[in-house]
Design a protein around this motif. Sequence first.
Motif, PDB file in Angstrom:
ATOM      1  N   GLY A   2       0.812  -1.074   0.192  1.00 30.21           N
ATOM      2  CA  GLY A   2      -0.013  -0.169  -0.143  1.00 30.21           C
ATOM      3  C   GLY A   2       0.902   1.178   0.011  1.00 30.21           C
ATOM      4  N   GLN A   3       0.408   2.331   0.918  1.00 29.47           N
ATOM      5  CA  GLN A   3       0.962   3.485   0.743  1.00 29.47           C
ATOM      6  C   GLN A   3       2.164   3.434   2.137  1.00 29.47           C
ATOM      7  N   VAL A   4       2.796   2.311   2.219  1.00 30.00           N
ATOM      8  CA  VAL A   4       3.935   2.298   3.191  1.00 30.00           C
ATOM      9  C   VAL A   4       5.096   3.313   3.036  1.00 30.00           C
ATOM     10  N   ASN A   5       5.646   3.898   3.613  1.00 34.56           N
ATOM     11  CA  ASN A   5       6.738   4.840   3.649  1.00 34.56           C
ATOM     12  C   ASN A   5       8.017   4.194   3.106  1.00 34.56           C
ATOM     13  N   PRO A   6       8.667   4.627   1.890  1.00 35.51           N
ATOM     14  CA  PRO A   6       9.781   3.922   1.378  1.00 35.51           C
ATOM     15  C   PRO A   6      10.573   3.533   2.317  1.00 35.51           C
ATOM     16  N   ASN A   7      10.909   4.368   3.204  1.00 33.05           N
ATOM     17  CA  ASN A   7      12.128   4.015   4.578  1.00 33.05           C
ATOM     18  C   ASN A   7      11.779   2.906   5.025  1.00 33.05           C
ATOM     19  N   LEU A   8      10.476   2.451   5.620  1.00 35.86           N
ATOM     20  CA  LEU A   8      10.207   1.409   6.294  1.00 35.86           C
ATOM     21  C   LEU A   8      10.232   0.193   5.231  1.00 35.86           C
ATOM     22  N   ILE A   9       9.864   0.320   3.820  1.00 34.53           N
ATOM     23  CA  ILE A   9       9.948  -0.942   2.967  1.00 34.53           C
ATOM     24  C   ILE A   9      11.297  -1.074   2.915  1.00 34.53           C
ATOM     25  N   ASP A  10      12.288  -0.005   3.008  1.00 34.93           N
ATOM     26  CA  ASP A  10      13.726  -0.533   2.813  1.00 34.93           C
ATOM     27  C   ASP A  10      14.234  -1.032   3.935  1.00 34.93           C
TER      28      ASP A  10
END
Length: 455
Positions: A234-242
Amino acid sequence: MTGKILAERYEVQRQLGKQTGRQTLLARDLQTQKLVVLKQLFLGSDFEWQDLKLFEREAETLKTLSHPAIPRYLDYLEIDEPDSKGFALVQTYVEGKTLEEHLTAGRTFSESEVKELAKSLLAILRYLHEQNQPVIHRDIKPSNILLHSRSGNSAGQVYLVDFGSVQNQAAKFGGTITVVGTYGYMAPEQFGGRSVPASDLYGLGATLIYLVTGLHPTELPQQDLRIQFADRAGQVNPNLIDWLEWMTEPSLEKRLSSAEEALRSLKNPRPLKKTPMVLEPSGSDIRLIENSEFIEIVIPPEGVSFGLITLFTAALAANLTLLLRFVNGEMDEQHFSIAGSLSVAVAVMFLFSTFRKLRLRIDRQQISSTSHLLGWKWNYSIEPSPTQDICQLEIEQIESKVSQIVIQAGNQKYKLGVKQGLSESEIEWLATELSQWLGVKIQRTLTDGKKKISM
């Protein structure tokens, strides 16, 4: 079983869980009147000494631990009754539901709740890993994490339970490879019997991926052993994805190595690697529309080439000649009909090249490829597929220099390339935009005959 009293002290309330050779019971300690958890290991036909070693290790480990988010050791029993023989571990009871139960019931977790859970669990792992004899849980997963007392914006009090797979440096099996854990949440090194603190970080990362996607890691595609989840988050922050990708890095050398390091990097994200920008080729007529909800590529008509103009002109001249011959009785109706059909085919080719547009659209629900001609619309060579089935984005070079974009969605492939009039620079540009929107890396392959080679 309810009401039965074990060891003249523990009155069984109900069964909490059961699996081959063991069960977990909720019981009341008749001396303290408190609820406790009683884990039983049976000496049956399927009993293995390895199970007893792990069971005893869990008891010995819990004896040494004292943390408010970890069940406390209370007692260890030998059960010798006519209908059950074995051992029992008694520990404090923690009221709450597992993450697995919450998710199965339809509960979702916001990004802030996911981070809150991550910090709480990392604090527990830091405590375990910093013991004089580091304790490695080895089975971090949603069903081994309890939540209690959710309120307001708080995810709730977090507890880590079930230390039945635990390992510590003082209790390794001499010369024995012990593979424990749960598939999907086990770090790659655990399949070889090796466990280190970073193995628990992998299990935590995989658990949090389940929270942000609603899918078990086994339900998500993998590439080079990496869980591909970014396009489902979804719209999870890219920093958390990384950070989650860093936690679940298959290589031990590249993964976050300690709970302390993981906490620091969660609070202070590392700089994101930026995908090299590929600019829209100068003079391209392709229209690209993208936002948070969809990406759409519109390819204009190819245009009429000199060859097609020549063919159309020749067909028109020939058709007039044939018409005159038919009117003068020099050609029968059947031959005139065949010749006319060929002319119609050329006319259709002319019409398609002049007016037909192709549209590839991907939104949060589906991917579709359609043709548009003078108000008419139809699927272009392939039916729509669910967006969640997209598992691969590829630039395929066929034999010499002919390339195409291939989007794999389940068993279906959506292709854009030279057949649609795309240049090499347009293919690179569109593939980069698709990669960034989908969160899927571009793979490059060379197809030579029937053989496909990764580049």
